[in-house]
Enzyme design. Structure first.
Site, PDB file in Angstrom:
ATOM      1  N   ASN A   8      56.717  50.700  23.951  1.00 28.51           N
ATOM      2  CA  ASN A   8      57.323  49.360  23.902  1.00 28.51           C
ATOM      3  C   ASN A   8      58.833  49.480  24.132  1.00 28.51           C
ATOM      4  OD1 ASN A   8      58.766  47.132  22.677  1.00 28.51           O
ATOM      5  ND2 ASN A   8      56.819  46.436  21.856  1.00 28.51           N
ATOM      6  N   HIS A  11      63.393  47.165  22.528  1.00 30.64           N
ATOM      7  CA  HIS A  11      64.697  47.426  21.916  1.00 30.64           C
ATOM      8  C   HIS A  11      65.732  47.989  22.886  1.00 30.64           C
ATOM      9  CE1 HIS A  11      63.353  45.751  18.318  1.00 30.64           C
ATOM     10  NE2 HIS A  11      62.405  46.650  18.127  1.00 30.64           N
ATOM     11  N   ARG A  19      75.551  43.240  23.289  1.00 27.93           N
ATOM     12  CA  ARG A  19      76.862  43.071  23.917  1.00 27.93           C
ATOM     13  C   ARG A  19      76.832  42.060  25.056  1.00 27.93           C
ATOM     14  NH1 ARG A  19      80.921  47.060  22.862  1.00 27.93           N
ATOM     15  NH2 ARG A  19      82.025  46.029  24.531  1.00 27.93           N
ATOM     16  N   HIS A  44      57.351  42.444  24.490  1.00 28.77           N
ATOM     17  CA  HIS A  44      56.998  41.205  23.789  1.00 28.77           C
ATOM     18  C   HIS A  44      57.965  40.129  24.264  1.00 28.77           C
ATOM     19  CE1 HIS A  44      56.401  39.224  19.515  1.00 28.77           C
ATOM     20  NE2 HIS A  44      56.155  38.393  20.507  1.00 28.77           N
ATOM     21  N   ARG A  46      59.266  37.030  23.364  1.00 32.61           N
ATOM     22  CA  ARG A  46      59.273  36.157  22.184  1.00 32.61           C
ATOM     23  C   ARG A  46      59.690  34.745  22.574  1.00 32.61           C
ATOM     24  NH1 ARG A  46      59.288  38.955  16.972  1.00 32.61           N
ATOM     25  NH2 ARG A  46      59.797  36.903  16.183  1.00 32.61           N
ATOM     26  N   ARG A  50      64.715  36.770  22.129  1.00 36.14           N
ATOM     27  CA  ARG A  50      65.810  37.533  21.501  1.00 36.14           C
ATOM     28  C   ARG A  50      66.021  38.908  22.138  1.00 36.14           C
ATOM     29  NH1 ARG A  50      63.182  39.109  15.735  1.00 36.14           N
ATOM     30  NH2 ARG A  50      63.109  36.858  15.535  1.00 36.14           N
ATOM     31  N   HIS A  51      64.995  39.451  22.762  1.00 38.69           N
ATOM     32  CA  HIS A  51      65.232  40.718  23.485  1.00 38.69           C
ATOM     33  C   HIS A  51      64.785  40.591  24.946  1.00 38.69           C
ATOM     34  CE1 HIS A  51      61.247  41.311  21.777  1.00 38.69           C
ATOM     35  NE2 HIS A  51      61.688  41.717  20.609  1.00 38.69           N
ATOM     36  N   GLU A  71      52.862  41.450  25.198  1.00 41.48           N
ATOM     37  CA  GLU A  71      52.647  40.873  23.859  1.00 41.48           C
ATOM     38  C   GLU A  71      53.165  39.448  23.844  1.00 41.48           C
ATOM     39  OE1 GLU A  71      54.451  42.914  20.634  1.00 41.48           O
ATOM     40  OE2 GLU A  71      53.455  44.800  21.112  1.00 41.48           O
ATOM     41  N   THR A 101      61.003  41.757  12.864  1.00 45.76           N
ATOM     42  CA  THR A 101      59.998  42.255  13.790  1.00 45.76           C
ATOM     43  C   THR A 101      58.667  41.654  13.345  1.00 45.76           C
ATOM     44  OG1 THR A 101      58.931  44.243  14.679  1.00 45.76           O
ATOM     45  CG2 THR A 101      59.657  44.360  12.406  1.00 45.76           C
ATOM     46  N   THR A 102      57.611  41.828  14.146  1.00 46.41           N
ATOM     47  CA  THR A 102      56.301  41.294  13.767  1.00 46.41           C
ATOM     48  C   THR A 102      55.914  41.856  12.402  1.00 46.41           C
ATOM     49  OG1 THR A 102      55.798  41.484  16.111  1.00 46.41           O
ATOM     50  CG2 THR A 102      53.973  40.934  14.661  1.00 46.41           C
ATOM     51  N   GLU A 153      44.295  45.313  18.052  1.00 44.93           N
ATOM     52  CA  GLU A 153      45.344  46.284  17.778  1.00 44.93           C
ATOM     53  C   GLU A 153      45.527  46.287  16.266  1.00 44.93           C
ATOM     54  OE1 GLU A 153      49.106  46.184  19.934  1.00 44.93           O
ATOM     55  OE2 GLU A 153      50.073  47.186  18.232  1.00 44.93           O
ATOM     56  N   HIS A 193      52.716  49.744  15.314  1.00 42.40           N
ATOM     57  CA  HIS A 193      53.764  49.206  14.448  1.00 42.40           C
ATOM     58  C   HIS A 193      54.216  50.274  13.452  1.00 42.40           C
ATOM     59  CE1 HIS A 193      56.456  46.427  12.622  1.00 42.40           C
ATOM     60  NE2 HIS A 193      56.144  45.550  13.559  1.00 42.40           N
ATOM     61  N   GLY A 194      55.443  50.715  13.648  1.00 38.47           N
ATOM     62  CA  GLY A 194      56.031  51.669  12.710  1.00 38.47           C
ATOM     63  C   GLY A 194      55.558  53.100  12.889  1.00 38.47           C
TER      64      GLY A 194
HETATM   65  N1  PXP Z   1      52.462  46.551  18.264  1.00 32.23           N
HETATM   66  C1  PXP Z   1      52.876  45.280  18.037  1.00 32.23           C
HETATM   67  C2  PXP Z   1      51.864  44.191  18.085  1.00 32.23           C
HETATM   68  C3  PXP Z   1      54.231  44.996  17.777  1.00 32.23           C
HETATM   69  O1  PXP Z   1      54.615  43.722  17.575  1.00 32.23           O
HETATM   70  C4  PXP Z   1      55.155  46.057  17.768  1.00 32.23           C
HETATM   71  C5  PXP Z   1      56.600  45.771  17.520  1.00 32.23           C
HETATM   72  O2  PXP Z   1      57.149  45.073  18.573  1.00 32.23           O
HETATM   73  C6  PXP Z   1      54.679  47.352  18.024  1.00 32.23           C
HETATM   74  C7  PXP Z   1      53.335  47.575  18.232  1.00 32.23           C
HETATM   75  C8  PXP Z   1      55.594  48.526  18.071  1.00 32.23           C
HETATM   76  O3  PXP Z   1      56.143  48.719  16.816  1.00 32.23           O
HETATM   77  P1  PXP Z   1      57.338  49.746  16.675  1.00 32.23           P
HETATM   78  O4  PXP Z   1      58.489  49.212  17.467  1.00 32.23           O
HETATM   79  O5  PXP Z   1      57.595  49.761  15.197  1.00 32.23           O
HETATM   80  O6  PXP Z   1      56.846  51.067  17.187  1.00 32.23           O
END
Ligand code: PXP
Length: 241
Positions: A8, A11, A19, A44, A46, A50-51, A71, A101-102, A153, A193-194
Site C-alpha cells: 500500500n 503514505h 508539504r 485507498h 478516501r 487526504r492522501h 480500497e 487510519t482505518t 480481508e 493492517h499493522g
Molecule cells: N488493509 C486495509 C483495508 C487498510 O485500510 C490498510 C491501511 O490503509 C492496510 C491494509 C495497510 O495497513 P498498514 O498501512 O498498517 O500496513
C-alpha cells in the site's frame, strides 16, 4: 499456500501532501514496489482525499503492471471512480473522517443489503474480485459470504497492536479461526493492517489460507531509511518465507 505481497503506497502521498508538494510521487513508488518483486500495489482513495488523489489514481492506472487493489468506501462517487479505473481487485472498507487510519472492519451484518448492492455494482462493472475488510468474527464472515463478495480481508490491527504475548496469541487464534471459516465458505482470504517486519513471522505461523497480505505503513516507513526497493525486498522475503 504461497502468499502474495501487495504494498500500500498511500503514505507516499501523505508525505507529499504534508508539504503540498509534487514529490514523492505514488506512481513512481508503485514502479519501485513492482521492480522489487511485489505482487501488487494497493491504494485507498478516501472520500476526503487526504492522501491519494484522483490524479494519482489515473497515473497509477497507467503504470501498475502487477495487481491493483483499489480500497474504497461505499461512497457513490468513489465507487464510480473505482468502476472506471477497473482494478483487478476492489476492497471495501469502512471510513470515518476523524480516524487516523482505518480502525475496524466493516459492520457487514448491519450493512448487508447495502454491501450486496455495491459488490454487485463493482462486479457488474467488470472488476474480477471484490473483497470486504472484516474483523475476525464468525458472523461477519458469514455475512460477507452472503453479500456475494469473492474475498475477505481479515483486519489484523488488533493482532498488531496487542500489548502482551497472551493478547497477541488470542488475536492470532481469532484470525486463524476466521481464516478457516472463510476458506470453508469458499471465500478467498486476504489480510492486512499493522503487519510489519517484526510481527509478520508470528502472523504467518498462526494463520492459514492467506492468499494475499496488504502492507503499507511499515514498508513506506522503512523505505525512507533504506529505499523502497530494499524495503519491499525485505518484506517479500518474510512473506515468501
Ligand atoms: N488493509 C486495509 C483495508 C487498510 O485500510 C490498510 C491501511 O490503509 C492496510 C491494509 C495497510 O495497513 P498498514 O498501512 O498498517 O500496513
Amino acid at each position: 499456500m504461497s502468499t502474495d505481497l501487495l504494498v500500500n503506497i498511500d503514505h507516499v502521498a501523505t508525505l507529499r501532501n504534508a508539504r503540498r508538494e509534487t514529490i514523492p510521487d505514488p506512481a513512481q513508488a508503485a514502479m519501485a514496489v513492482e521492480a522489487a518483486g511485489a505482487d501488487g500495489v494497493v491504494f485507498h482513495l478516501r472520500e476526503d482525499r487526504r492522501h491519494i488523489t484522483d490524479r494519482d489514481v489515473r497515473l497509477l492506472k497507467e503504470v501498475v503492471r502487477t495487481k491493483m487493489d483499489f480500497e474504497l468506501s461505499t461512497n457513490p462517487d468513489v465507487v464510480r471512480i473505482c468502476c472506471e479505473t477497473q482494478p483487478e481487485l476492489a476492497t471495501l472498507v469502512p471510513e470515518r473522517r476523524e480516524e487516523v487510519t482505518t480502525e475496524n472492519g466493516l459492520d457487514v451484518t448491519a450493512r448487508k443489503e447495502q454491501l450486496r448492492d455495491v459488490v454487485a455494482q463493482l462486479r457488474d462493472a467488470g472488476i474480477a474480485e471484490v473483497a470486504l475488510f472484516v474483523d475476525p468474527v464468525d458472523k461477519e464472515i458469514d455475512a460477507a459470504r452472503e453479500t456475494g463478495a469473492d474475498c475477505i480481508e481479515l483486519h489484523t490491527g488488533d493482532f498488531a497492536n496487542a500489548k502482551s504475548r497472551l493478547a497477541r496469541a488470542r488475536c492470532a487464534a481469532d484470525l486463524a479461526r476466521a481464516a478457516e471459516r472463510a476458506h470453508a465458505l469458499g471465500l478467498v482470504v486476504h489480510a492486512g493492517h499493522g503487519l510489519d517486519y517484526r510481527n509478520y513471522g508470528a502472523f504467518r505461523a498462526a494463520v492459514p489460507h492467506v492468499r494475499e497480505v496488504s502492507i503499507g505503513f511499515a514498508v513506506v516507513a522503512r523505505a525512507i531509511l533504506v529505499g523502497m526497493e530494499q524495503a519491499v525486498r525485505e518484506m517479500r522475503t518474510l512473506v515468501k518465507g
